[in-house]
Write a protein that holds these residues in place. Structure first.
Motif, PDB file in Angstrom:
ATOM      1  N   LYS A   1       1.662  11.275  -2.316  1.00  0.00           N
ATOM      2  CA  LYS A   1       1.562  10.462  -3.380  1.00  0.00           C
ATOM      3  C   LYS A   1       2.391  11.330  -4.575  1.00  0.00           C
ATOM      4  CE  LYS A   1      -2.636  11.861  -5.797  1.00  0.00           C
ATOM      5  NZ  LYS A   1      -2.311  11.465  -7.179  1.00  0.00           N
ATOM      6  N   PHE A   2       2.607  10.465  -5.625  1.00  0.00           N
ATOM      7  CA  PHE A   2       3.242  11.173  -6.913  1.00  0.00           C
ATOM      8  C   PHE A   2       1.868  11.305  -7.594  1.00  0.00           C
ATOM      9  CE2 PHE A   2       7.634  10.852  -6.724  1.00  0.00           C
ATOM     10  CZ  PHE A   2       7.761   9.771  -6.202  1.00  0.00           C
ATOM     11  N   PRO A   3       1.812  12.639  -8.358  1.00  0.00           N
ATOM     12  CA  PRO A   3       0.722  13.193  -8.999  1.00  0.00           C
ATOM     13  C   PRO A   3       0.171  11.999  -9.792  1.00  0.00           C
ATOM     14  CG  PRO A   3       2.480  14.605  -9.002  1.00  0.00           C
ATOM     15  CD  PRO A   3       3.063  13.394  -8.430  1.00  0.00           C
ATOM     16  N   GLY A   4       0.773  10.957 -10.490  1.00  0.00           N
ATOM     17  CA  GLY A   4       0.208  10.117 -11.629  1.00  0.00           C
ATOM     18  C   GLY A   4      -0.452   8.867 -10.883  1.00  0.00           C
ATOM     19  N   GLU A   5      -0.125   8.699  -9.599  1.00  0.00           N
ATOM     20  CA  GLU A   5      -0.666   7.569  -8.830  1.00  0.00           C
ATOM     21  C   GLU A   5      -1.982   7.887  -8.299  1.00  0.00           C
ATOM     22  OE1 GLU A   5       3.263   5.985  -6.428  1.00  0.00           O
ATOM     23  OE2 GLU A   5       2.085   7.687  -5.494  1.00  0.00           O
ATOM     24  N   PRO A   6      -2.946   6.792  -8.298  1.00  0.00           N
ATOM     25  CA  PRO A   6      -4.519   6.821  -7.771  1.00  0.00           C
ATOM     26  C   PRO A   6      -4.450   7.006  -6.451  1.00  0.00           C
ATOM     27  CG  PRO A   6      -3.863   4.580  -8.347  1.00  0.00           C
ATOM     28  CD  PRO A   6      -2.746   5.618  -8.730  1.00  0.00           C
ATOM     29  N   ALA A   7      -3.447   6.698  -5.609  1.00  0.00           N
ATOM     30  CA  ALA A   7      -3.630   6.288  -4.115  1.00  0.00           C
ATOM     31  C   ALA A   7      -2.285   7.075  -3.368  1.00  0.00           C
ATOM     32  CB  ALA A   7      -3.901   5.406  -3.579  1.00  0.00           C
ATOM     33  N   ALA A   8      -2.146   6.935  -2.083  1.00  0.00           N
ATOM     34  CA  ALA A   8      -1.206   7.310  -1.379  1.00  0.00           C
ATOM     35  C   ALA A   8       0.070   6.163  -1.604  1.00  0.00           C
ATOM     36  CB  ALA A   8      -1.277   7.287   0.341  1.00  0.00           C
ATOM     37  N   SER A   9       1.292   6.505  -1.406  1.00  0.00           N
ATOM     38  CA  SER A   9       2.322   5.559  -1.661  1.00  0.00           C
ATOM     39  C   SER A   9       3.451   5.767  -0.429  1.00  0.00           C
ATOM     40  CB  SER A   9       2.950   5.841  -2.903  1.00  0.00           C
ATOM     41  OG  SER A   9       3.535   7.246  -3.255  1.00  0.00           O
ATOM     42  N   LEU A  10       3.525   6.982   0.333  1.00  0.00           N
ATOM     43  CA  LEU A  10       4.192   7.533   1.449  1.00  0.00           C
ATOM     44  C   LEU A  10       3.737   8.184   2.343  1.00  0.00           C
ATOM     45  CD1 LEU A  10       7.392   7.439   2.110  1.00  0.00           C
ATOM     46  CD2 LEU A  10       7.461   9.693   0.971  1.00  0.00           C
TER      47      LEU A  10
ATOM     48  N   LEU B   1       0.986  -1.271  -0.131  1.00  0.00           N
ATOM     49  CA  LEU B   1      -0.029   0.075  -0.055  1.00  0.00           C
ATOM     50  C   LEU B   1       0.929   1.390   0.056  1.00  0.00           C
ATOM     51  CD1 LEU B   1      -2.760  -0.837   2.623  1.00  0.00           C
ATOM     52  CD2 LEU B   1      -2.821  -0.869   0.248  1.00  0.00           C
ATOM     53  N   PHE B   2       1.674   1.480   0.892  1.00  0.00           N
ATOM     54  CA  PHE B   2       2.514   2.567   1.322  1.00  0.00           C
ATOM     55  C   PHE B   2       3.664   2.325   2.077  1.00  0.00           C
ATOM     56  CE2 PHE B   2      -0.986   3.485   4.004  1.00  0.00           C
ATOM     57  CZ  PHE B   2      -0.075   3.849   5.274  1.00  0.00           C
ATOM     58  N   VAL B   3       4.534   3.017   1.952  1.00  0.00           N
ATOM     59  CA  VAL B   3       5.831   2.997   2.925  1.00  0.00           C
ATOM     60  C   VAL B   3       5.675   4.233   4.095  1.00  0.00           C
ATOM     61  CG1 VAL B   3       8.293   3.021   3.343  1.00  0.00           C
ATOM     62  CG2 VAL B   3       7.558   1.796   1.280  1.00  0.00           C
ATOM     63  N   SER B   4       6.018   3.799   5.057  1.00  0.00           N
ATOM     64  CA  SER B   4       6.026   4.974   6.349  1.00  0.00           C
ATOM     65  C   SER B   4       7.227   5.217   7.153  1.00  0.00           C
ATOM     66  CB  SER B   4       5.004   4.562   7.322  1.00  0.00           C
ATOM     67  OG  SER B   4       4.830   5.405   8.473  1.00  0.00           O
ATOM     68  N   TYR B   5       7.693   6.163   6.766  1.00  0.00           N
ATOM     69  CA  TYR B   5       9.011   6.601   7.536  1.00  0.00           C
ATOM     70  C   TYR B   5       8.630   7.736   8.730  1.00  0.00           C
ATOM     71  CZ  TYR B   5      11.244   4.874   3.320  1.00  0.00           C
ATOM     72  OH  TYR B   5      11.470   3.866   2.446  1.00  0.00           O
TER      73      TYR B   5
END
Length: 137
Positions: free
Chosen positions: A43-52, A4-8
């Motif tokens: 998220k990156f603008p091209g992504e549909p959902a969160a990634s970080l 789903l995403f990475v959390s830092y």
């Protein structure tokens, strides 16, 4: 399954946001987690959902490079089936939780041999993959 995403965990949220937005990430939303702790979802603008996810917990002090990783979230189709499969493989997950209430996601946590936490997430029926702007409405 899919990541789903990475959390830092970060020491200075503004500095980290400057870096990640310069890298190309866009802020999707924020969560005040109590005691001054904040989560910022990117998220990156091209992504549909969160990634970080950036986790800022000022009460915890500076991040140690060896312990700056907070957790990895993994989406699963059916949490019950996944937990049965993991149990058969000798892996013990924590009991299922409902952090968003009875109609929200189902989660369970695993800990790897080094102590890193992994969150398993089953979204409720009809919820889009990942975290989207609708989750912050």
């Amino acid at each position: 399954m899919k990541t789903l995403f990475v959390s830092y965990r970060v020491t200075d949220l503004d500095r980290s946001l400057d870096f990640y937005t310069a890298l190309g990430y866009a802020e999707l939303g924020r969560v005040e987690a109590g005691d001054g702790a904040r989560l910022v979802i990117l998220k990156f603008p091209g992504e549909p959902a969160a990634s970080l996810e950036l986790v800022h917990r000022p009460g915890d002090g500076p991040v140690d490079v060896g312990s700056g990783f907070d957790h990895l979230a993994i989406q699963v189709e059916t949490l019950t089936t996944t937990l049965e499969t993991l149990n058969e493989a000798g892996l013990e997950a924590e009991p299922v939780q409902h952090p968003g209430g009875p109609h929200g996601p189902k989660t369970s946590w695993l800990t790897d041999p080094d102590g890193y936490r992994i969150e398993l997430v089953e979204w409720p029926s009809g919820h889009p993959d990942g975290i989207t702007p609708a989750d912050f409405a």
